[in-house]
Design an enzyme around this catalytic site. Sequence first.
Site, PDB file in Angstrom:
ATOM      1  N   HIS A  65      -2.469   5.460  -5.611  1.00  0.00           N
ATOM      2  CA  HIS A  65      -2.996   5.394  -4.233  1.00  0.00           C
ATOM      3  C   HIS A  65      -3.935   6.963  -3.979  1.00  0.00           C
ATOM      4  O   HIS A  65      -4.911   6.693  -3.420  1.00  0.00           O
ATOM      5  CB  HIS A  65      -1.613   5.378  -3.338  1.00  0.00           C
ATOM      6  CG  HIS A  65      -2.150   5.187  -1.986  1.00  0.00           C
ATOM      7  ND1 HIS A  65      -2.513   6.495  -1.174  1.00  0.00           N
ATOM      8  CD2 HIS A  65      -2.112   4.395  -0.947  1.00  0.00           C
ATOM      9  CE1 HIS A  65      -2.347   5.992   0.131  1.00  0.00           C
ATOM     10  NE2 HIS A  65      -2.403   4.729   0.076  1.00  0.00           N
TER      11      HIS A  65
ATOM     12  N   SER B 204      -5.328   2.791   4.694  1.00  0.00           N
ATOM     13  CA  SER B 204      -5.434   3.967   3.728  1.00  0.00           C
ATOM     14  C   SER B 204      -6.912   3.861   3.023  1.00  0.00           C
ATOM     15  O   SER B 204      -7.271   4.963   2.735  1.00  0.00           O
ATOM     16  CB  SER B 204      -4.263   3.799   2.698  1.00  0.00           C
ATOM     17  OG  SER B 204      -3.294   4.104   2.690  1.00  0.00           O
TER      18      SER B 204
ATOM     19  N   ASP C  55      -1.518  13.271  -0.535  1.00  0.00           N
ATOM     20  CA  ASP C  55      -1.102  11.883  -0.927  1.00  0.00           C
ATOM     21  C   ASP C  55      -0.458  11.818  -2.267  1.00  0.00           C
ATOM     22  O   ASP C  55       0.633  12.634  -2.243  1.00  0.00           O
ATOM     23  CB  ASP C  55      -2.764  11.253  -1.122  1.00  0.00           C
ATOM     24  CG  ASP C  55      -2.353   9.454  -1.024  1.00  0.00           C
ATOM     25  OD1 ASP C  55      -3.068   9.050  -0.074  1.00  0.00           O
ATOM     26  OD2 ASP C  55      -1.900   8.895  -1.722  1.00  0.00           O
TER      27      ASP C  55
END
Lengths: 85, 666
Positions: free
Chosen positions: B109, B444, B34
């Site tokens: 994220h 996600s 990620d």
Amino acid sequence: SAESKVHIVYLGEKQHDDPKHVTESHHQMLSSLLGSEVEADDSMVHSYRHGFSGFAAKLTESQAKKIADSPDVVHVIPDSFYKLA
Amino acid sequence: TTRTWDYLGLSVGNLKNLLNDTNMGDQVIIGFIDSGVWPESESFNDNGVGPVPSHWKGGCQSGENFELTNCNRKLIGAKYFINGFLAENEGFNSTGSRDYISARDFIGHGTHVASIAGGSFVPNVSYKGLAGGNLRGGAPRARIAIYKACWYVDQLGTVACSSSDILKAMDEAMHDGVDVLSLSLGAQVPLYPEIDLRDRIATGAFHAVAKGIIVVCAGGNSGPAAQTVLNTAPWVITVAATTLDRSFPTPITLGNNNVILGQALYTGQEVGFTSLVYPENSGHSNVTFSGVCERLNLNPNGTMRGKVVLCFTTATLFTAVSRAASYVKSAGGVGVIIARNPGYNLTPCRDDFPCVAIDYELGTDILLYIRSTGSPVVKIQPSRTMVGQPVGTKVATFSSRGPNSISPAILKPDIGAPGVSILAATSPDSNSSAGGFDILAGTSMAAPVISGVVALLKTMHPDWSPAAFRSAIVTTAWRTDPFGEQIFAEGSSRKVADPFDYGGGLVNPEKAADPGLIYDMGPKDYIIYLCSAGYNDSSISQLVGQVTVCSNPKPSVLDVNLPSLTIPNLKEEVNLTRTVTNVGPVNSVYKVVVEPPLGVQVVVTPKKLVFNSKTKSLSFMVRVSTIHKINTGFYFGSLIWRDSVHNVTIPVSVRTQILQNYYDEN
């Protein structure tokens, strides 16, 4: 000279357990394609050597096509981008 | 995550549950490919975490603003991969970039998804007072290994992940010894075939799964359109996003004392009774007005100044809301009410500007009030947090849907998990961070929920194959919310959810721990799939590393031993086989119960399966035929193997195609 882009050369399951050996084999493939060790070093981006075998390298379209014809190669595919989901 | 785990039945207080029976996933390593991690986040403190698992062979890589000391017994690994990204972006200015050339997370994220799956306990967290509670991961004691392969591109204001870097990260993760690999990434539809290297995640994942690593992928955010699901390889677990039983009602009071509860993450001051306007031509002038949210900026000056504005939009992406808010704000307005279809992607509007979402019905009520009086006024109060009934569970609008566009007979997505308004850790650099935490929505966020659950299951069943974990969560999933109410799927109109919305259903961790029977798969099953999908012998041989010759005639994709039956083109009667392995009590007897799709006959033989110390796996035949006379859509049913304790349920999805390879628009 023709523009070179990152291509992924996928060779499938590893043929050796020693990662160094696997990476050396990638460099040999690349230097025999490009004509010299120096050019192979410049071109190499990643060597995949633990979970499977393959490498990423900066290649022109014709170089990519040429290496794709090698019997050990499963696929040669240009790099692309993923997004966060 | 302040609600997720209580909602899924994994409360800390319940001493006899999967969470506590597995010491919260203590010896399991979850890898994340990620945008990196913010190591100082409290979600990665290693208080009470034991020594690093002995099977860990990875490391901690230093770099810009990231030292070896940033790793600990919780955050045991951190590496970054940028060569592919740099080779493709030669103009990228590493020193000028706001991203860190290290494993440190700029955008937040990677931090968010890691803390959802395996974050440590962080008590009393909220998002500016909303969604308050104890924040933690699904497996709070699992270890976290970060592989940063996604980089923030300042010029684009977005993140890009070079596939050559992703593959390198997967290769390293396989070396390092991760048990679960969590990927909240997606390519773009149209998809490439699984082993075609253009789908790198599928190719890398094939080798990871062959090594026993469970690969969990986001299903994509291109819903609710059909055939948009991503990461469709049969060997990965593909996750759809559902909502929690939590919402953020935001009271809107009209001048006629009618109170409407909209949705927002509004934590600013109350907006007292203020003029309310819907920009439209009342017929007395030839000036052009627009009440469409995306076109509010076309209104004449003064239309919105000092007022709260009502607008309508057909868009469900949050950008329509934030754009409307910016138009109203720059025109001197003091708030905006957006009438839209649900998008399940609420975030606060910039600078806490009041932006509240409602549906068209309520928007029309407000519009009729505006037209009924000469000086309409409205009051907007800050959002509150509502948990539990009557808040229902839905499949989020954005969640990508099946059928699988590459191979419709392979059911995707596999499973649903909460992915809407999830509070978790983030990077303080993120512009929506509140004290290092943020509320985000997307598949996600749903994928790491499954990664956390699978980490707990892996502790309980260390010898299961990756396919066994997928089978366990699919065959035991809730088809309703945890309280027995139907789950709706948001779409062009709300409908009851079906397998193409959420696969087997909503993950039910407690039941998945004891599934009774599993539909197991190993390399030979994947070879059956690859042969049935028409891949040539040489590609398959290289993929699996041994000479492989597909049988002739080719095997049927319907015989791939998935925990689902999906027949996209039924015409004549078909026979298919499944094999189940007993993972419950040695001496078990199961009887079959069939709930056939409308107009479809499903006959299972044998009707009883008897397991004992000598018989651990048994196969059964399913004969399927249709009585429809037209090309239909998909009808849905179930095939259940039942004993006194277990209901091993697989979804049955059948579409009749009397006329094959035919597309109609009549």
